[in-house]
Every structure is written in structure tokens, then in C-alpha cells.
Design a protein around this motif. Sequence first.
Motif, mmCIF file in Angstrom:
data_model
loop_
_atom_site.group_PDB
_atom_site.id
_atom_site.type_symbol
_atom_site.label_atom_id
_atom_site.label_comp_id
_atom_site.label_asym_id
_atom_site.label_seq_id
_atom_site.Cartn_x
_atom_site.Cartn_y
_atom_site.Cartn_z
ATOM 1 N N PRO A 177 -46.419 20.105 36.299
ATOM 2 C CA PRO A 177 -45.407 20.932 37.253
ATOM 3 C C PRO A 177 -45.453 22.310 37.044
ATOM 4 O O PRO A 177 -45.726 23.032 36.070
ATOM 5 N N SER A 178 -44.842 22.769 38.418
ATOM 6 C CA SER A 178 -44.811 24.473 38.286
ATOM 7 C C SER A 178 -43.849 24.834 37.278
ATOM 8 O O SER A 178 -42.569 24.046 36.970
ATOM 9 N N TYR A 179 -43.647 25.937 36.821
ATOM 10 C CA TYR A 179 -42.631 26.302 35.967
ATOM 11 C C TYR A 179 -42.380 27.793 36.061
ATOM 12 O O TYR A 179 -43.217 28.722 36.009
ATOM 13 N N GLU A 180 -41.071 28.166 35.410
ATOM 14 C CA GLU A 180 -40.888 29.677 35.086
ATOM 15 C C GLU A 180 -41.175 29.694 33.570
ATOM 16 O O GLU A 180 -40.422 29.179 32.659
ATOM 17 N N ALA A 257 -35.879 21.235 37.255
ATOM 18 C CA ALA A 257 -34.685 20.512 38.083
ATOM 19 C C ALA A 257 -34.780 19.059 38.313
ATOM 20 O O ALA A 257 -33.754 18.259 38.316
ATOM 21 N N GLY A 258 -36.140 18.508 38.579
ATOM 22 C CA GLY A 258 -36.279 17.366 38.797
ATOM 23 C C GLY A 258 -36.586 16.414 37.570
ATOM 24 O O GLY A 258 -37.178 16.905 36.677
ATOM 25 N N ALA A 259 -36.112 15.245 37.876
ATOM 26 C CA ALA A 259 -36.253 14.330 36.694
ATOM 27 C C ALA A 259 -37.974 13.943 36.456
ATOM 28 O O ALA A 259 -38.270 13.925 35.144
ATOM 29 N N TYR A 264 -42.124 14.694 32.683
ATOM 30 C CA TYR A 264 -43.801 15.010 32.408
ATOM 31 C C TYR A 264 -43.966 15.824 30.985
ATOM 32 O O TYR A 264 -44.613 15.329 30.337
ATOM 33 N N TRP A 265 -42.910 16.796 30.899
ATOM 34 C CA TRP A 265 -42.965 17.492 29.486
ATOM 35 C C TRP A 265 -42.609 16.624 28.551
ATOM 36 O O TRP A 265 -43.267 16.542 27.238
ATOM 37 N N GLN A 266 -41.268 15.827 28.476
ATOM 38 C CA GLN A 266 -40.709 15.048 27.565
ATOM 39 C C GLN A 266 -42.098 14.097 26.983
ATOM 40 O O GLN A 266 -42.260 13.753 25.869
ATOM 41 N N VAL A 267 -42.630 13.415 28.010
ATOM 42 C CA VAL A 267 -43.871 12.252 27.911
ATOM 43 C C VAL A 267 -44.802 13.005 27.246
ATOM 44 O O VAL A 267 -45.673 12.516 26.107
ATOM 45 N N LEU A 312 -36.078 8.437 32.865
ATOM 46 C CA LEU A 312 -36.440 9.527 33.678
ATOM 47 C C LEU A 312 -37.524 8.805 34.433
ATOM 48 O O LEU A 312 -38.001 9.694 35.423
ATOM 49 N N GLY A 313 -38.222 7.795 34.302
ATOM 50 C CA GLY A 313 -39.309 7.217 34.975
ATOM 51 C C GLY A 313 -38.920 6.867 36.163
ATOM 52 O O GLY A 313 -37.849 6.628 36.777
#
Length: 313
Positions: A177-180, A257-259, A264-267, A312-313
Motif C-alpha cells: 500500500p502507499s504510505y506516508e 486508515a484502512g483495515a 498487509y503490514w501486520q501480516v 482485519l482480513g
Amino acid sequence: MSEHAVRPLTLAWVGEHLEVGERVVGVEALRGGITAEMRRLTIGARGGRTRELVLRTFVGVGDAEDSLKREAGALRLLVGRGVTAPGLVAVDAGGAHCEYPSLLMTHLAGRTVLDDEGLETRVPLLARQLVAIHALRPAERPPEYVALTTADTIVTPKGADAAAWAAAIDVIRRPAPSYEGRFLHRDFHPGNVLFDVPPPGRAGVRISGVVDWAGASWGPADLDVAHCSTNLALLHGPGWGPRFAEAYEEAGGVLAAGASERLYWQVRDALAFSEDVRLVARAWQETGRAELTTRAVEERLDAYVSILMDTLG
């Protein structure tokens, strides 16, 4: 060679960076690390004065030079920035002077705490510390984060929930995902945080410093949060992973912001542990957590991946 000994060329190099009249009078191996040899050096001076330094040496590590350059850069950056870290004394990132790539730094007071007792108090402290790290805005950014785990390198534990793992692996097949971007520690977890723990019966536990900045990077805050979450889930039980993410937000941190982005990052981080379960378990056992066998850690990892996919899935 004794595990406590410092190799001759490295010892000579250390001596070049001591003050006049100082010499190494004691060496103690530090436990709990995975990629580097860590030694606490007692430095003696005239009049009986002593101080302590820490020697970090990478033996047989392919990216040692990059890691030590990152760490040296991070330690220089952190001076006077409100995040307590060791002070850089010297670095030989390419091993030009030492037998192996090495870094010499000041020793911080405090100790790591990996016990279950007192975790309720420590988790908010960890969260606030990570928020402070992510708030740093260096004039020169560290290198972009690197994620080495791929869908093809993951090792599904024996007896794991096959459906949950297959779904989790599919998650990281997607583009990131895109990120800051934020300044990341990249290996933030309880084993790299030092606590000043008061005697029994007295309140006031606090963080006295953060160590091991060899992975300092630029990337999404979610990645650091995910790494600490996974460590807590494996050390203390699967439910502590999501609780850390909550504590980070309560401390003022901002996550995706989105689940689906958070997932994605947690998994991605949780699945990365599947490749090194044995090494992680052994390091924790060396610190006194004998019950954290490879199998026990695998079972907690499986349970944690299932929790992530369910929530979250």
C-alpha cells in the motif's frame, strides 16, 4: 578463543579510540542477540576510574557493512533529539581494521525486560517511545525500508491453520500500500528497549534507552508497529499483538486508515518470523524464557496469524 575474548586486531582498534591512559580491563558477553556478537567492555583509567562501552561485531553476516553504516548514521542523528540511544564512539563498517565489521558505542544504563509480569505497564511505555521515534524528521533520510520476505519464502508451521496461512500469504502477494514515510527503527521490540526498573514495591518503571539501530530506515509507521506487535504476541501471547497497535494509536501514533492496509503490514511482519522461528526462540531461551521452545513459538505465531486474518482480513 573464549567467547568473552576480543580478537587481537579488534582490541587494538578499540584501544585507538580510548582516552589517554585508558585500557580494556574487563569483557562480558551479552546474551539475546541473533545477528551480532555483543560484548560489554569495562574501560579502566588511572586512579581506578572505570566506564563501560559496548562492542558490536558482525561475523559472517552478508550485509554487515550496510547495517553498521545505518546504525552509525542513526546514532549520530539521535544525539540531542529526545530519543535516548547509545553514543557512537567509532565504527569499522567494512572490517578494514578489525577482524570483522565492528561498532563501538557507549553503554546505556537499564536492562531488557522480557517477563510477563508488569507487561500492562510496559506496553504503553513502548508505544509512546515508538511514537517519539516516528516523530523524528531527519535532514537526511535513512535508506528506504527493505522487506526480504516473499510469498515463496514463508515456512508454514507444522499443524498450522492452513486456510488462514494461505489467505495471509495471498495478502502479501499484493503490491505494498502507499504510505506516508516515517523514520523507522525497523527492529523495535522489547529485546531492544532498556528499562530502569525500581526495586520491588516502588513504582516508576521507565524506558532508559533504545538500542540496535542497524536497521534504521524510512518507511511506514505500520511496519515498526507490526514488528513490535509480532514480538509481543510471541513473547507474551497472541492477544498482545493487536493490543500494542491500539496502545500506539492511544499514544498519538497514526496508522494506515484502512483495515486492508493495516493487515498487509501486520501480516507481512508476522509471516517473516516463520523463516527464523528457531533462531528467535533460541535467543529468548538464552535470556531465561526457557518455555519458549521452537514449537511453542510456532504455535503462538499460528494463533496470531489467525487472529489477524479474523479481525482485519
